[in-house]
Design a protein around this motif. Structure first.
Motif, PDB file in Angstrom:
ATOM      1  N   SER A 173       0.835  -1.205   0.000  1.00  0.00           N
ATOM      2  CA  SER A 173       0.000   0.000   0.000  1.00  0.00           C
ATOM      3  C   SER A 173       0.867   1.250   0.000  1.00  0.00           C
ATOM      4  N   ASP A 174       0.257   2.392  -0.328  1.00  0.00           N
ATOM      5  CA  ASP A 174       0.888   3.702  -0.153  1.00  0.00           C
ATOM      6  C   ASP A 174       2.281   3.784  -0.767  1.00  0.00           C
ATOM      7  N   VAL A 175       2.341   3.684  -2.077  1.00  0.00           N
ATOM      8  CA  VAL A 175       3.618   3.798  -2.786  1.00  0.00           C
ATOM      9  C   VAL A 175       4.151   5.233  -2.722  1.00  0.00           C
ATOM     10  N   HIS A 176       3.294   6.214  -2.958  1.00  0.00           N
ATOM     11  CA  HIS A 176       3.692   7.627  -2.925  1.00  0.00           C
ATOM     12  C   HIS A 176       4.920   7.871  -3.797  1.00  0.00           C
ATOM     13  N   SER A 177       4.789   7.552  -5.065  1.00  0.00           N
ATOM     14  CA  SER A 177       5.918   7.635  -5.990  1.00  0.00           C
ATOM     15  C   SER A 177       6.517   9.030  -6.090  1.00  0.00           C
ATOM     16  N   GLY A 178       5.730  10.059  -5.796  1.00  0.00           N
ATOM     17  CA  GLY A 178       6.242  11.422  -5.856  1.00  0.00           C
ATOM     18  C   GLY A 178       7.309  11.717  -4.825  1.00  0.00           C
ATOM     19  N   SER A 179       7.451  10.857  -3.838  1.00  0.00           N
ATOM     20  CA  SER A 179       8.461  11.064  -2.788  1.00  0.00           C
ATOM     21  C   SER A 179       9.773  10.339  -3.085  1.00  0.00           C
ATOM     22  N   PHE A 180       9.759   9.402  -4.016  1.00  0.00           N
ATOM     23  CA  PHE A 180      10.941   8.586  -4.280  1.00  0.00           C
ATOM     24  C   PHE A 180      12.095   9.413  -4.841  1.00  0.00           C
ATOM     25  N   MET A 181      13.297   9.018  -4.451  1.00  0.00           N
ATOM     26  CA  MET A 181      14.511   9.671  -4.949  1.00  0.00           C
ATOM     27  C   MET A 181      15.597   8.668  -5.320  1.00  0.00           C
ATOM     28  N   ASN A 182      15.274   7.375  -5.240  1.00  0.00           N
ATOM     29  CA  ASN A 182      16.270   6.339  -5.520  1.00  0.00           C
ATOM     30  C   ASN A 182      15.574   5.180  -6.233  1.00  0.00           C
ATOM     31  N   LYS A 183      15.615   5.191  -7.548  1.00  0.00           N
ATOM     32  CA  LYS A 183      14.891   4.194  -8.335  1.00  0.00           C
ATOM     33  C   LYS A 183      15.434   2.782  -8.099  1.00  0.00           C
ATOM     34  N   LYS A 184      16.731   2.669  -7.926  1.00  0.00           N
ATOM     35  CA  LYS A 184      17.332   1.358  -7.702  1.00  0.00           C
ATOM     36  C   LYS A 184      16.832   0.738  -6.399  1.00  0.00           C
ATOM     37  N   ALA A 185      16.712   1.557  -5.350  1.00  0.00           N
ATOM     38  CA  ALA A 185      16.231   1.069  -4.054  1.00  0.00           C
ATOM     39  C   ALA A 185      14.763   0.662  -4.145  1.00  0.00           C
ATOM     40  N   VAL A 186      13.968   1.438  -4.872  1.00  0.00           N
ATOM     41  CA  VAL A 186      12.555   1.108  -5.055  1.00  0.00           C
ATOM     42  C   VAL A 186      12.422  -0.207  -5.820  1.00  0.00           C
ATOM     43  N   ALA A 187      13.235  -0.367  -6.863  1.00  0.00           N
ATOM     44  CA  ALA A 187      13.205  -1.600  -7.658  1.00  0.00           C
ATOM     45  C   ALA A 187      13.541  -2.804  -6.800  1.00  0.00           C
ATOM     46  N   HIS A 188      14.433  -2.622  -5.839  1.00  0.00           N
ATOM     47  CA  HIS A 188      14.776  -3.719  -4.930  1.00  0.00           C
ATOM     48  C   HIS A 188      13.563  -4.122  -4.099  1.00  0.00           C
ATOM     49  N   GLY A 189      12.765  -3.122  -3.662  1.00  0.00           N
ATOM     50  CA  GLY A 189      11.544  -3.425  -2.910  1.00  0.00           C
ATOM     51  C   GLY A 189      10.532  -4.152  -3.766  1.00  0.00           C
ATOM     52  N   VAL A 190      10.397  -3.750  -5.030  1.00  0.00           N
ATOM     53  CA  VAL A 190       9.471  -4.408  -5.944  1.00  0.00           C
ATOM     54  C   VAL A 190       9.919  -5.846  -6.212  1.00  0.00           C
ATOM     55  N   GLU A 191      11.209  -6.065  -6.275  1.00  0.00           N
ATOM     56  CA  GLU A 191      11.725  -7.426  -6.458  1.00  0.00           C
ATOM     57  C   GLU A 191      11.302  -8.327  -5.300  1.00  0.00           C
ATOM     58  N   LYS A 192      11.221  -7.745  -4.104  1.00  0.00           N
ATOM     59  CA  LYS A 192      10.763  -8.526  -2.949  1.00  0.00           C
ATOM     60  C   LYS A 192       9.293  -8.906  -3.100  1.00  0.00           C
ATOM     61  N   ILE A 193       8.486  -8.011  -3.658  1.00  0.00           N
ATOM     62  CA  ILE A 193       7.074  -8.329  -3.916  1.00  0.00           C
ATOM     63  C   ILE A 193       6.981  -9.493  -4.893  1.00  0.00           C
ATOM     64  N   ILE A 194       7.736  -9.394  -5.973  1.00  0.00           N
ATOM     65  CA  ILE A 194       7.711 -10.423  -7.014  1.00  0.00           C
ATOM     66  C   ILE A 194       8.204 -11.769  -6.483  1.00  0.00           C
ATOM     67  N   ALA A 195       9.243 -11.715  -5.638  1.00  0.00           N
ATOM     68  CA  ALA A 195       9.854 -12.942  -5.120  1.00  0.00           C
ATOM     69  C   ALA A 195       8.900 -13.769  -4.275  1.00  0.00           C
ATOM     70  N   GLU A 196       7.854 -13.144  -3.710  1.00  0.00           N
ATOM     71  CA  GLU A 196       6.904 -13.873  -2.872  1.00  0.00           C
ATOM     72  C   GLU A 196       5.940 -14.726  -3.691  1.00  0.00           C
ATOM     73  N   LYS A 197       5.867 -14.482  -4.985  1.00  0.00           N
ATOM     74  CA  LYS A 197       5.060 -15.296  -5.901  1.00  0.00           C
ATOM     75  C   LYS A 197       3.630 -15.494  -5.378  1.00  0.00           C
ATOM     76  N   GLY A 198       2.977 -14.387  -5.122  1.00  0.00           N
ATOM     77  CA  GLY A 198       1.604 -14.461  -4.624  1.00  0.00           C
ATOM     78  C   GLY A 198       0.631 -14.940  -5.684  1.00  0.00           C
ATOM     79  N   ASP A 199      -0.409 -15.639  -5.251  1.00  0.00           N
ATOM     80  CA  ASP A 199      -1.482 -16.020  -6.179  1.00  0.00           C
ATOM     81  C   ASP A 199      -2.249 -14.773  -6.604  1.00  0.00           C
ATOM     82  N   ILE A 200      -2.362 -13.832  -5.663  1.00  0.00           N
ATOM     83  CA  ILE A 200      -3.047 -12.558  -5.894  1.00  0.00           C
ATOM     84  C   ILE A 200      -2.158 -11.455  -5.326  1.00  0.00           C
ATOM     85  N   VAL A 201      -2.100 -10.321  -6.001  1.00  0.00           N
ATOM     86  CA  VAL A 201      -1.419  -9.143  -5.452  1.00  0.00           C
ATOM     87  C   VAL A 201      -2.448  -8.034  -5.311  1.00  0.00           C
TER      88      VAL A 201
END
Length: 421
Positions: free
Chosen positions: A179-207
């Motif tokens: 929840s609450d991505v707030h992309s307008g606050s981000f300043m480090n795309k590489k760090a954000v991508a690392h967080g998204v990789e953690k979402i993907i790594a969980e291999k949820g049936d539903i996101v």
């Protein structure tokens, strides 16, 4: 351009705080050597003057010419310093009130007799309160500055939720909730991508994403579309709007875009990401021959300062036919105010919004944040009868560019049929 009177009052309050805290520092450092006193006084006034100049820049000069990162950290550092001074001043004020009462009592009851105070080598009560105030303020300031480094520290939290009425076909289904991505606050795309990789790594049936993709404007998401478009799930990715997504806190039109166009653009971005935006509606989810209802509602808050755009009646209509229901609703105050009293067959509600205030304490057996005085349900799992609510403390951040104690979270929820467990 006229500067509001309130801005001058704010600046005056900050200057008074500077002087008040300095007087306390001076009183407890009187016995220190001249070099130490010079160092302490110089450091304090250097920081204080920089804070005042910073406030003047924000209030009177405008900050459009400053880089986003400089602007963000400068504003947050000033706030951290002022909050630290306020906390310290509470202790100093207690001591000043004590001394005032002591002085008044001496005048009334003892005339010219001096009231005895602590003597000997022990620390006086007055010094104790002053040191305690400085320690509290310094600790707060240090914690808030340290918290800058925590904003991209994503934790994955696994939660198993058991229900009597969960269809057998959904036993063991895994929901990844953020929840609450707030992309307008981000300043480090590489760090954000690392967080998204953690979402993907969980291999949820539903996101499920429960709102606030941006701070105000759809354009804030442009640089991160390629990152978040990687989030996929076999049964789909579902999302809804949070209070910030509507652009209520920005001035419009902006660069030729109206508020209404902005919201339409943001809805298209959800579609381009491959996310199913839920707008006061429900859809069936099917697994192993069984079906449940997924309900998604626009922002609906019980708090006066947040909007009620959602229409639960519209979203729910027809969902009663399904044996199990999941609701996506951004603001957790919706749960107590409407969901529980009017829709007692909504089994699981997924929310965000509070961020855990991005500040607090969370250790085994104890959890605290100032936000709990505003929201009864603010972080984690809540249960009433057969209904459950999970509040995700957020993936991103807004305002304060950091987190202290309450970290960014990716929640992995496993649905379990109690009878099959």
């Amino acid at each position: 351009m006229r500067t509001p009177v309130g801005s001058f009052i704010l600046l005056l309050i900050i200057i008074v705080l500077d002087i008040y805290v300095f007087m306390a520092i001076k009183s407890i450092s009187f016995s220190a050597g001249s070099r130490i006193k010079t160092l302490v006084y110089s450091v304090y006034w250097l920081v204080s003057v920089m804070a005042v100049i910073g406030v003047m820049i924000f209030v009177f000069g405008g900050t459009e010419y400053l880089p986003k990162k400089v602007r963000t950290y400068l504003f947050a550092s000033i706030l951290a310093f002022v909050f630290a001074q306020i906390i310290s001043s509470v202790f100093f004020l207690i001591d000043d009130v004590r001394r005032l009462i002591q002085w008044a009592a001496g005048k009334v009851f003892f005339r010219n007799t001096e009231i005895a105070t602590m003597s000997g080598d022990g620390i006086t009560r007055s010094a104790f309160l002053s040191w305690l105030g400085l320690a509290a303020g310094t600790s707060l300031f240090g914690s808030l500055i340290y918290g800058f480094s925590n904003k991209y520290n994503y934790r994955v939290k696994h939660v198993k939720l058991s229900f009597d009425n969960l269809p057998a076909g959904f036993n063991g289904v895994k929901i990844v909730h953020f929840s609450d991505v707030h992309s307008g606050s981000f300043m480090n795309k590489k760090a954000v991508a690392h967080g998204v990789e953690k979402i993907i790594a969980e291999k949820g049936d539903i996101v499920i994403f429960s709102g606030d993709l941006v701070n105000d404007r759809a354009t804030e998401m442009q640089d991160y579309m390629d990152v978040f478009s990687k989030v996929k799930a076999p049964m789909g990715v579902y999302s809804t709007f949070g209070n910030h997504d509507y652009g209520d806190y920005a001035r419009w039109p902006y660069e030729g875009v109206t508020k209404e166009q902005n919201l339409q653009n943001l809805a298209k971005m959800h579609e381009q990401l491959g996310w199913r935006l839920m707008m006061d509606e429900h859809i069936p989810l099917e697994k192993n021959g069984d079906k449940i209802a997924l309900i998604g509602i626009q922002n609906w808050s019980a708090k006066a300062r947040f909007p009620k755009y959602g229409d639960m009646k519209k979203a729910y209509a027809g969902a009663e036919a399904y044996p199990f229901k999941i609701l996506i609703s951004h603001d957790p105050s919706h749960w107590d105010a409407q969901v529980r009293p009017e829709y007692d067959d909504v089994d699981l509600t997924l929310s965000g919004h509070t961020h855990g205030m991005q500040f607090g304490v969370e250790i085994p057996g104890f959890k605290w944040s100032p936000v709990q005085y505003m929201y009864k349900e603010w972080d984690g799992l809540y249960e009433e009868g057969k209904q459950k609510l999970y509040v995700n403390p957020g993936f991103g951040f807004i305002g304060y560019p950091g987190r202290v104690g309450i970290l960014a979270e990716i929640t992995v929820i496993e649905l379990v049929n109690h009878k099959m467990a």
